[in-house]
Write a protein that holds these residues in place. Structure first.
Motif, PDB file in Angstrom:
ATOM      1  N   GLY A   3     -21.570  11.719  67.755  1.00 51.82           N
ATOM      2  CA  GLY A   3     -22.065  10.636  68.602  1.00 51.82           C
ATOM      3  C   GLY A   3     -22.709   9.579  67.732  1.00 51.82           C
ATOM      4  N   ARG A   4     -23.932   9.283  68.052  1.00 48.03           N
ATOM      5  CA  ARG A   4     -24.636   8.286  67.249  1.00 48.03           C
ATOM      6  C   ARG A   4     -25.199   8.989  66.011  1.00 48.03           C
ATOM      7  NH1 ARG A   4     -25.937   3.362  68.925  1.00 48.03           N
ATOM      8  NH2 ARG A   4     -27.775   2.294  68.087  1.00 48.03           N
ATOM      9  N   ASP A  77     -29.448  18.524  69.992  1.00 46.69           N
ATOM     10  CA  ASP A  77     -28.512  17.442  69.688  1.00 46.69           C
ATOM     11  C   ASP A  77     -28.077  17.460  68.224  1.00 46.69           C
ATOM     12  OD1 ASP A  77     -31.282  16.933  69.595  1.00 46.69           O
ATOM     13  OD2 ASP A  77     -30.926  14.828  69.176  1.00 46.69           O
ATOM     14  N   TYR A 141     -26.080   3.296  61.061  1.00 47.15           N
ATOM     15  CA  TYR A 141     -26.403   4.216  62.149  1.00 47.15           C
ATOM     16  C   TYR A 141     -25.771   3.690  63.428  1.00 47.15           C
ATOM     17  CZ  TYR A 141     -29.034   7.141  65.389  1.00 47.15           C
ATOM     18  OH  TYR A 141     -29.376   8.037  66.353  1.00 47.15           O
ATOM     19  N   THR A 143     -22.363   4.702  66.524  1.00 42.71           N
ATOM     20  CA  THR A 143     -21.212   5.542  66.828  1.00 42.71           C
ATOM     21  C   THR A 143     -20.038   5.109  65.963  1.00 42.71           C
ATOM     22  OG1 THR A 143     -20.392   4.046  68.514  1.00 42.71           O
ATOM     23  CG2 THR A 143     -21.962   5.738  69.231  1.00 42.71           C
TER      24      THR A 143
ATOM     25  N   GLY B  24     -24.474   4.534  72.883  1.00 47.03           N
ATOM     26  CA  GLY B  24     -24.464   5.233  71.613  1.00 47.03           C
ATOM     27  C   GLY B  24     -25.460   6.368  71.575  1.00 47.03           C
ATOM     28  N   THR B  25     -26.329   6.444  72.567  1.00 43.00           N
ATOM     29  CA  THR B  25     -27.266   7.554  72.593  1.00 43.00           C
ATOM     30  C   THR B  25     -26.716   8.683  73.457  1.00 43.00           C
ATOM     31  OG1 THR B  25     -28.434   6.437  74.357  1.00 43.00           O
ATOM     32  CG2 THR B  25     -29.372   6.227  72.183  1.00 43.00           C
ATOM     33  N   THR B  26     -25.424   8.670  73.646  1.00 41.88           N
ATOM     34  CA  THR B  26     -24.823   9.687  74.526  1.00 41.88           C
ATOM     35  C   THR B  26     -25.056  11.084  74.020  1.00 41.88           C
ATOM     36  OG1 THR B  26     -22.812   9.293  73.335  1.00 41.88           O
ATOM     37  CG2 THR B  26     -23.021   8.215  75.470  1.00 41.88           C
ATOM     38  N   ALA B  27     -25.101  11.240  72.686  1.00 43.86           N
ATOM     39  CA  ALA B  27     -25.302  12.592  72.169  1.00 43.86           C
ATOM     40  C   ALA B  27     -26.600  13.171  72.712  1.00 43.86           C
ATOM     41  CB  ALA B  27     -25.335  12.580  70.652  1.00 43.86           C
ATOM     42  N   PHE B  28     -27.608  12.329  72.798  1.00 44.04           N
ATOM     43  CA  PHE B  28     -28.888  12.807  73.301  1.00 44.04           C
ATOM     44  C   PHE B  28     -28.796  13.067  74.803  1.00 44.04           C
ATOM     45  CE2 PHE B  28     -30.073  10.065  69.685  1.00 44.04           C
ATOM     46  CZ  PHE B  28     -30.489  11.066  68.851  1.00 44.04           C
ATOM     47  N   ALA B  31     -27.044  16.098  75.574  1.00 44.46           N
ATOM     48  CA  ALA B  31     -27.837  17.277  75.256  1.00 44.46           C
ATOM     49  C   ALA B  31     -28.986  17.466  76.236  1.00 44.46           C
ATOM     50  CB  ALA B  31     -28.375  17.153  73.835  1.00 44.46           C
ATOM     51  N   PRO B  35     -34.760  13.526  73.902  1.00 38.54           N
ATOM     52  CA  PRO B  35     -35.893  14.389  73.542  1.00 38.54           C
ATOM     53  C   PRO B  35     -37.153  13.545  73.378  1.00 38.54           C
ATOM     54  CG  PRO B  35     -34.018  14.689  72.067  1.00 38.54           C
ATOM     55  CD  PRO B  35     -33.754  13.471  72.874  1.00 38.54           C
TER      56      PRO B  35
END
Lengths: 204, 775
Positions: A3-4, A77, A141, A143, B24-28, B31, B35
């Motif tokens: 992801g990012r 994450d 930094y 995606t 772009g903060t999709t990973a967070f 999850a 956080p």
């Protein structure tokens, strides 16, 4: 795919060490830098290369796996955190286990410290300090799509071969297009141990 | 004058609400949501003051972090147009000098150089200073007292330096350290275009098809600009770098021309030769927009690539390739810096670049033009408003009767009282040695590190009867003075600077100065009172001075009239000329097809290469060139006190090719006709075998300027720092390498940087000595 995250683009590094200075300014490890700057071709060229924690995903963080005190936590994450000071015993197992040579040990304090992706910032949607300030974009930094929007046609890898082992990482590296389909060699394969060619040795 | 810390003019913080988190903060989110982080923009009780870095001519936007006691304690990147959050190591560490333990906090006075300084009150220090000035002038005349300013000062202060010298000191001898920096480019631009500034904004680099960088180590001197260079390459632009060294940017260039130092004019003439030969000129542009083309072309015709190849030491084919790549590009740009300007033909070198740009029609279009990269933060603004020996505010000539009348009227004096042009900075040092200048007021400069042929410089300063320096650290030059006046850093006052694009930006005050410290403005105004000119200096702070400066520049080429503090805070910067308060500024020049000459044409000039002033011989067969490192700024007064930067580059070295038979770290004596110094070798194939490089930020005994030649360009009076003849000798012991001396203050490490020295990685740093220019 990631992801990012941080993308390292060695072709853009100018060796200025802004990342090193910025890392010192991060609230989570104030005053200390967790970045290595390497000069892979010293004497021949001015090439340089920043190394941050690669936040290994598979196998999950060798540094954390070998930690006897369970001091190195991996967040949901995928961020491999710096050692929990209430648990770390300063044994340096993590230093020996890391295939990228990232964790550092403060011998006086008997504590490990490493890049934690500026978790105080990234968890709030910001870039880590090193990638924020990097004047050249050698540390980016975002995606992969954001990277490609800025640098059309860029190829990245997030797999590194160490001998027969491949490590997949949360941080990716920009590579020439013809290298993008296979893991980057992360180290030399072990050929000989104590005079014995291990490739021919009986695995048993 | 007071300007309390204020919230950011534009909030470029990202939202804290997870629902508003950027793409772009999709990973967070995947999850399980964001956080808990502890970053809260401005942390509790903390204020972020938007301002700019105090160092180079890029002028990156930064926030200074100010704690609840009003003390600067950190930095945050700022999403300003210029740098888009990017910073180099100097910008990140700059804040550490604000409350550095080496700060001068009380005036220092002594009656002779043999005595130690004693701390005195401001009243006593100023009265001693005024008495010293009067004594010198009474005995030797007004012109026996000189003044040297600096291009790291805010523009308001540079305006005051020019006015103070001419009205309060009544001397014609005033100049500034930009004389060591930008004046070749300034002279060439004035000759060709009638205006002294870069033609295009940085953002045009992103639009070009061919970027030629000549004599500019962008990676070390202007690191933040590399994002523009790479951005251009991402779009497919060709990159040509002309530099004797393979710099970080040259390493990635399509063509790296590693020419011998001091041969730039021959190279550019040969490129122009091929452009003409292969019909790559823009004839319509030349016919309608230029004059002097015949002369420029004739000089180029005399310099075919084969001849230039012998002079420059590069293949003729490469010269032709540069001509074809540059000449066939739809939009091409050339940016240059000290590498082609620090020469006895620095003006010619810049004119040769202009000839090339104009011949190919690359002037005044988006992505097509020229630019000069200023070394000092206010290298551009610092010369615009009268600090230079031959200029009055607004770039007016001090010898022009009409210009003199205009400024005399604004200043409220009789034109006859206004002195004529003085001499340049290096020439003033010669005058000291001859006893013609007997007293000096220095403000924001450190000639004991920055001038060439240092042994001669220090000897000249020792002859001064009365020497005053304003600084916030005790520089080497201040350590020679009779009076040292402690003044503010850039973070303790407000004012404007003009960056390398001629974009005027505003610096804001982030903290009150320490007790005992005054602003340069206050010092000059109080001194003017004591010298009987107080009514001309009734300023309460930078804002008052800026208002007078606006009026003084109105109607000139360097028109600031339309620029106000309020507009600068709203816009993030305005490029001059800006004649009215609703004018948007002029980021790109000549879009209307006219230059600032009365005929509107580009005045092309004939350029002929001539060899450097210091001839090669069997005894001195190699070229010595000098330059900057990324960790340090100018003479290092500021940066060599900051722990992280000292660790990064603790000492100078001599960079040389393996062909000389040295190994890394070997002690090498570099010898020129003026002196010698022993430095550790840095052996690399990234430099020509006939060339050696020494960085110049350090004082005697490891000063590169012990070696350099004080020969001047006849027009710009810039010294030839970038080339002189030298030889190398093997020194016997590493002990011969003198360690940089400890600074005349306390620790080289401020508190936080000391913490950095407990880093698990072993620190490598001998302590550096501090000294130099400042904001």
């Amino acid at each position: 795919m990631m992801g990012r995250t941080i993308f390292i683009d060695p072709g853009r590094c100018i060796g200025c060490q802004a990342c090193v200075s910025a890392c010192r300014e991060c609230d989570s490890h104030r005053g200390k830098s967790m970045i290595h700057l390497d000069y892979p071709d010293e004497g021949h060229s001015v090439a340089s290369l920043p190394t941050v924690c690669m936040h290994c995903e598979d196998p999950v963080a060798p540094c954390a796996e070998v930690c006897p005190a369970d001091a190195i936590l991996v967040t949901v994450d995928g961020v491999v955190q710096t050692a929990d000071t209430s648990r770390c015993i300063g044994c340096a197992n993590c230093v020996n286990a890391c295939p990228f040579g990232v964790p550092k040990i403060d011998l006086a304090a008997k504590l490990q410290m490493k890049c934690d992706l500026c978790y105080d910032r990234t968890s709030a949607g910001l870039a880590p300090m090193c990638a924020t300030v990097c004047p050249t974009g050698a540390l980016f930094y975002g995606t992969l799509d954001e990277l490609r929007a800025e640098r059309p046609g860029v190829e990245v890898v997030d797999a590194f071969a160490f001998g027969g082992t491949t490590v997949r990482t949360g941080v990716a590296t920009v590579v020439p297009a013809d290298r993008g389909r296979r893991p980057l060699p992360g180290g030399l394969p072990v050929v000989e141990v104590n005079g014995v060619d291990v490739r021919k040795a009986d695995p048993r | 004058m007071t300007s309390a810390p204020r919230p950011p003019a534009t909030d470029d913080r990202l939202p804290l609400d997870p629902a508003l988190a950027p793409p772009g903060t999709t990973a967070f989110r995947d999850a399980g949501g964001l956080p808990a982080g502890n970053w809260r923009g401005a942390r509790d009780g903390e204020t972020l003051v938007p301002t700019h870095c105090c160092f180079c001519g890029v002028q990156c936007g930064i926030y200074l972090r100010v704690d609840r006691t009003g003390t600067v304690f950190g930095v945050e990147p700022r999403n300003h147009d210029i740098n888009r959050m990017r910073l180099c190591p100097k910008g990140i560490n700059a804040y550490q000098q604000v409350n550095h333990p080496d700060r001068l906090t009380a005036p220092l006075v002594r009656s002779s150089r043999d005595e130690p300084f004693r701390e005195v009150s401001w009243d006593e220090a100023l009265s001693v200073t005024a008495a010293g000035i009067r004594a010198v002038q009474a005995r030797h005349g007004n012109d026996a007292f000189g003044m040297l300013g600096g291009a790291s000062l805010f523009t308001e202060k540079t305006y005051l330096v020019g006015k103070f010298a001419r009205i309060a000191l009544k001397t014609r001898h005033v100049d500034y350290n930009g004389r060591l920096c930008m004046v070749s480019a300034a002279g060439a631009n004035k000759l060709a275009f009638g205006i002294d500034r870069a033609g295009n904004p940085f953002s045009d680099i992103l639009l070009t098809d061919c970027l030629l960088i000549a004599g500019a180590n962008v990676g070390e001197c202007f690191p933040v600009l590399t994002q523009y260079v790479w951005g251009a390459r991402d779009r497919g632009a060709k990159l040509i770098v002309v530099d004797p060294r393979e710099t970080a940017v040259a390493r990635t260039a399509d063509i790296h021309v590693a020419l011998r130092p001091g041969t730039d004019a021959a190279f550019f003439n040969a490129v122009l030769h091929v452009v003409v030969e292969e019909s790559l000129t823009d004839e319509a542009f030349l016919a309608t927009r230029t004059s002097g083309w015949e002369e420029a072309r004739a000089a180029a015709a005399d310099c075919p690539p084969r001849r230039a190849a012998e002079i420059c030491g590069v293949p003729a084919e490469q010269i032709a390739e540069v001509a074809r790549v540059f000449g066939t590009a739809d939009k091409a740009m050339a940016w240059h810096a000290r590498g082609i300007e620090h020469h006895t033909q620095g003006v010619d070198n810049c004119l040769a670049v202009i000839n090339l740009c104009a011949a190919t029609g690359n002037i005044g279009r988006p992505g097509a033009g020229y630019g000069t990269l200023t070394g000092q933060g206010n290298g551009q603004g610092g010369r615009e408003h009268g600090q230079k020996s031959d200029l009055l505010p607004g770039g007016r000539s001090i010898n022009d009767p009409e210009h003199r009348r205009q400024i005399s009227r604004i200043w409220g004096i009789d034109e006859a009282e206004l002195p004529r042009a003085g001499t340049s900075m290096v020439e003033m040092v010669h005058q000291m040695r001859r006893g013609e200048i007997r007293g000096l007021l220095g403000i924001c400069n450190n000639p004991f590190v920055s001038l060439p042929d240092l042994p001669a410089v220090t000897a000249a300063y020792d002859t001064l009867d009365f020497h005053v320096q304003c600084d916030f650290f005790l520089s080497e030059t201040a350590a020679n003075a009779h009076v040292v006046l402690p003044v503010t850093t850039w973070a303790e006052d407000e004012g404007v600077m003009a960056n390398a694009e001629a974009r005027v930006v505003k610096h804001n005050k982030a903290q009150e100065p320490p007790p005992g410290v005054r602003t340069d403005t206050w010092v000059m105004c109080r001194l003017a009172q004591l010298l009987g000119a107080g009514d001309k200096f009734a300023f309460t702070g930078s804002r008052d001075v800026f208002e007078e400066l606006r009026i003084a520049s109105a109607g000139t080429v360097n028109d600031y009239y339309g620029i106000t503090y309020e507009r600068l805070e709203e816009t993030g910067g305005i490029a001059w000329p800006c004649p009215t308060t609703d004018h948007p500024g002029t980021p790109r020049l000549f879009e209307d097809g006219r230059t600032h000459h009365p005929d509107g044409l580009i005045h092309l000039q004939r350029v002929e290469w001539r060899p450097p002033a210091d001839p090669y011989s069997d005894e001195y067969p190699l070229s010595l060139t000098t330059g900057r490192t990324v960790a340090h700024f100018l003479s290092g007064n500021q940066t060599r006190r900051l722990g992280a930067l000292v660790e990064q580059t603790p000492r100078p070295w001599v960079e040389l090719h393996p062909a000389h038979g040295f190994r890394n770290g070997d002690p090498v004596r570099v010898v020129t006709r003026r002196g010698a110094t022993v430095l550790p070798a840095l052996v690399t194939e990234a430099i020509r075998p006939d060339t050696v490089f020494v960085p110049y930020h350090w004082p005697i005994p490891t000063a590169a300027n012990t070696l350099t030649n004080a020969a001047l360009d006849p027009r710009s009076k810039i010294p030839e720092y970038k080339v002189c003849a030298c030889r190398l000798e093997r020194a016997e012991h590493l002990d011969e390498v003198p360690a940089p001396p400890t600074p005349p203050g306390r620790s080289a490490y401020p508190p936080k940087a000391q913490a950095a020295r407990t880093d698990p990685l072993p620190p490598t740093a001998p302590q550096g000595r501090g000294t130099a220019e400042r904001s």
